[in-house]
Design a protein around this motif. Structure first.
Motif, PDB file in Angstrom:
ATOM      1  N   UNK A  41       0.811  -1.214   0.000  1.00  0.00           N
ATOM      2  CA  UNK A  41       0.000   0.000   0.000  1.00  0.00           C
ATOM      3  C   UNK A  41       0.841   1.259   0.000  1.00  0.00           C
ATOM      4  N   UNK A  42       0.250   2.344  -0.471  1.00  0.00           N
ATOM      5  CA  UNK A  42       0.941   3.635  -0.477  1.00  0.00           C
ATOM      6  C   UNK A  42       0.885   4.214   0.923  1.00  0.00           C
ATOM      7  N   UNK A  43       2.051   4.530   1.474  1.00  0.00           N
ATOM      8  CA  UNK A  43       2.119   5.086   2.821  1.00  0.00           C
ATOM      9  C   UNK A  43       2.449   6.577   2.827  1.00  0.00           C
ATOM     10  N   UNK A  44       2.933   7.080   1.676  1.00  0.00           N
ATOM     11  CA  UNK A  44       3.283   8.498   1.612  1.00  0.00           C
ATOM     12  C   UNK A  44       3.401   8.922   0.151  1.00  0.00           C
ATOM     13  N   UNK A  48       8.840  15.159  -4.608  1.00  0.00           N
ATOM     14  CA  UNK A  48      10.051  14.484  -4.139  1.00  0.00           C
ATOM     15  C   UNK A  48      10.709  15.281  -3.026  1.00  0.00           C
ATOM     16  N   UNK A  49      10.758  16.594  -3.190  1.00  0.00           N
ATOM     17  CA  UNK A  49      11.363  17.443  -2.164  1.00  0.00           C
ATOM     18  C   UNK A  49      10.628  17.325  -0.845  1.00  0.00           C
ATOM     19  N   UNK A  50       9.296  17.403  -0.886  1.00  0.00           N
ATOM     20  CA  UNK A  50       8.508  17.347   0.349  1.00  0.00           C
ATOM     21  C   UNK A  50       8.675  16.006   1.057  1.00  0.00           C
ATOM     22  N   UNK A  51       8.590  14.924   0.293  1.00  0.00           N
ATOM     23  CA  UNK A  51       8.684  13.590   0.899  1.00  0.00           C
ATOM     24  C   UNK A  51      10.083  13.335   1.445  1.00  0.00           C
ATOM     25  N   UNK A  52      11.109  13.716   0.701  1.00  0.00           N
ATOM     26  CA  UNK A  52      12.479  13.443   1.139  1.00  0.00           C
ATOM     27  C   UNK A  52      12.975  14.411   2.202  1.00  0.00           C
ATOM     28  N   UNK A  53      12.480  15.623   2.203  1.00  0.00           N
ATOM     29  CA  UNK A  53      12.934  16.598   3.191  1.00  0.00           C
ATOM     30  C   UNK A  53      12.149  16.538   4.490  1.00  0.00           C
ATOM     31  N   UNK A  54      10.941  15.982   4.444  1.00  0.00           N
ATOM     32  CA  UNK A  54      10.127  15.873   5.661  1.00  0.00           C
ATOM     33  C   UNK A  54       9.351  14.553   5.636  1.00  0.00           C
ATOM     34  N   UNK A  55      10.074  13.418   5.663  1.00  0.00           N
ATOM     35  CA  UNK A  55       9.389  12.127   5.583  1.00  0.00           C
ATOM     36  C   UNK A  55       8.487  11.909   6.788  1.00  0.00           C
ATOM     37  N   UNK A  56       7.254  11.512   6.530  1.00  0.00           N
ATOM     38  CA  UNK A  56       6.283  11.327   7.598  1.00  0.00           C
ATOM     39  C   UNK A  56       6.215   9.879   8.075  1.00  0.00           C
ATOM     40  N   UNK A  59       8.821   4.020   7.210  1.00  0.00           N
ATOM     41  CA  UNK A  59       9.450   3.304   6.101  1.00  0.00           C
ATOM     42  C   UNK A  59      10.157   4.269   5.151  1.00  0.00           C
ATOM     43  N   UNK A  60       9.559   5.423   4.898  1.00  0.00           N
ATOM     44  CA  UNK A  60      10.209   6.444   4.069  1.00  0.00           C
ATOM     45  C   UNK A  60      11.514   6.883   4.722  1.00  0.00           C
ATOM     46  N   UNK A  61      11.486   7.051   6.015  1.00  0.00           N
ATOM     47  CA  UNK A  61      12.685   7.439   6.749  1.00  0.00           C
ATOM     48  C   UNK A  61      13.764   6.368   6.627  1.00  0.00           C
ATOM     49  N   UNK A  62      13.373   5.101   6.675  1.00  0.00           N
ATOM     50  CA  UNK A  62      14.335   4.004   6.527  1.00  0.00           C
ATOM     51  C   UNK A  62      14.938   3.990   5.123  1.00  0.00           C
ATOM     52  N   UNK A  65      17.451   6.787   4.805  1.00  0.00           N
ATOM     53  CA  UNK A  65      18.693   6.448   5.509  1.00  0.00           C
ATOM     54  C   UNK A  65      19.508   5.431   4.720  1.00  0.00           C
ATOM     55  N   UNK A  66      18.826   4.458   4.133  1.00  0.00           N
ATOM     56  CA  UNK A  66      19.513   3.430   3.346  1.00  0.00           C
ATOM     57  C   UNK A  66      20.172   4.017   2.103  1.00  0.00           C
ATOM     58  N   UNK A  67      19.621   5.126   1.598  1.00  0.00           N
ATOM     59  CA  UNK A  67      20.194   5.779   0.414  1.00  0.00           C
ATOM     60  C   UNK A  67      21.445   6.563   0.775  1.00  0.00           C
ATOM     61  N   UNK A  68      21.776   6.626   2.050  1.00  0.00           N
ATOM     62  CA  UNK A  68      22.994   7.298   2.479  1.00  0.00           C
ATOM     63  C   UNK A  68      22.775   8.709   2.966  1.00  0.00           C
ATOM     64  N   UNK A  69      21.527   9.148   2.990  1.00  0.00           N
ATOM     65  CA  UNK A  69      21.237  10.502   3.433  1.00  0.00           C
ATOM     66  C   UNK A  69      20.894  10.567   4.897  1.00  0.00           C
ATOM     67  N   UNK A  70      21.030  11.745   5.457  1.00  0.00           N
ATOM     68  CA  UNK A  70      20.571  11.963   6.813  1.00  0.00           C
ATOM     69  C   UNK A  70      19.052  12.062   6.750  1.00  0.00           C
ATOM     70  N   UNK A  71      18.407  11.646   7.777  1.00  0.00           N
ATOM     71  CA  UNK A  71      16.953  11.662   7.794  1.00  0.00           C
ATOM     72  C   UNK A  71      16.434  13.043   7.421  1.00  0.00           C
ATOM     73  N   UNK A  72      15.595  13.057   6.386  1.00  0.00           N
ATOM     74  CA  UNK A  72      14.939  14.289   6.004  1.00  0.00           C
ATOM     75  C   UNK A  72      15.724  15.206   5.093  1.00  0.00           C
ATOM     76  N   UNK A  73      16.837  14.751   4.531  1.00  0.00           N
ATOM     77  CA  UNK A  73      17.595  15.661   3.673  1.00  0.00           C
ATOM     78  C   UNK A  73      17.998  15.004   2.368  1.00  0.00           C
ATOM     79  N   UNK A  74      17.401  15.452   1.286  1.00  0.00           N
ATOM     80  CA  UNK A  74      17.766  14.955  -0.039  1.00  0.00           C
ATOM     81  C   UNK A  74      19.202  15.343  -0.359  1.00  0.00           C
TER      82      UNK A  74
END
Length: 100
Positions: A41-44, A48-56, A59-62, A65-74
């Motif tokens: 299911x769609x959770x968010x 792209x900027x809104x989702x990656x800069x302020x993940x709600x 799972x988006x936060x995970x 983080x797995x992409x190598x970014x700090x939480x919430x920062x593209x």
């Protein structure tokens, strides 16, 4: 390969593109909008900027983080991750598909 290149190709061909990836570094580099799916299911969704800069969603936060970014920062997603993932296999023209 960039968001501008993808957008131009879609516009000139009158098509849309759907990228399916677990790597939000690639998504951030190529897409204007994102939908995060988790357990079928769609959770968010959102820009792209809104989702990656302020993940709600957690799972988006995970994924971020797995992409190598700090939480919430593209911007913290390493360019090397974007470059390697987006250039391998995607730099060539896609094959032409004909329908019967």
């Amino acid at each position: 390969l960039s968001r501008i290149w993808v957008s131009k190709r879609c516009r000139t061909r009158g098509t849309a593109c759907l990228f399916v990836a677990h790597d939000l570094a690639v998504v951030a580099a190529l897409c204007d909008r994102v939908a995060v799916l988790h357990k079928g299911g769609i959770v968010e969704t959102g820009s792209t900027e809104a989702v990656c800069n302020a993940p709600q969603h957690a799972y988006t936060q995970q994924l971020l983080s797995a992409a190598g970014g700090k939480r919430g920062t593209v911007d913290a997603v390493p360019d090397a991750a974007v470059s390697a993932a987006s250039r391998e296999g995607m730099a060539k023209e896609p094959p032409t598909v004909s329908w019967p």
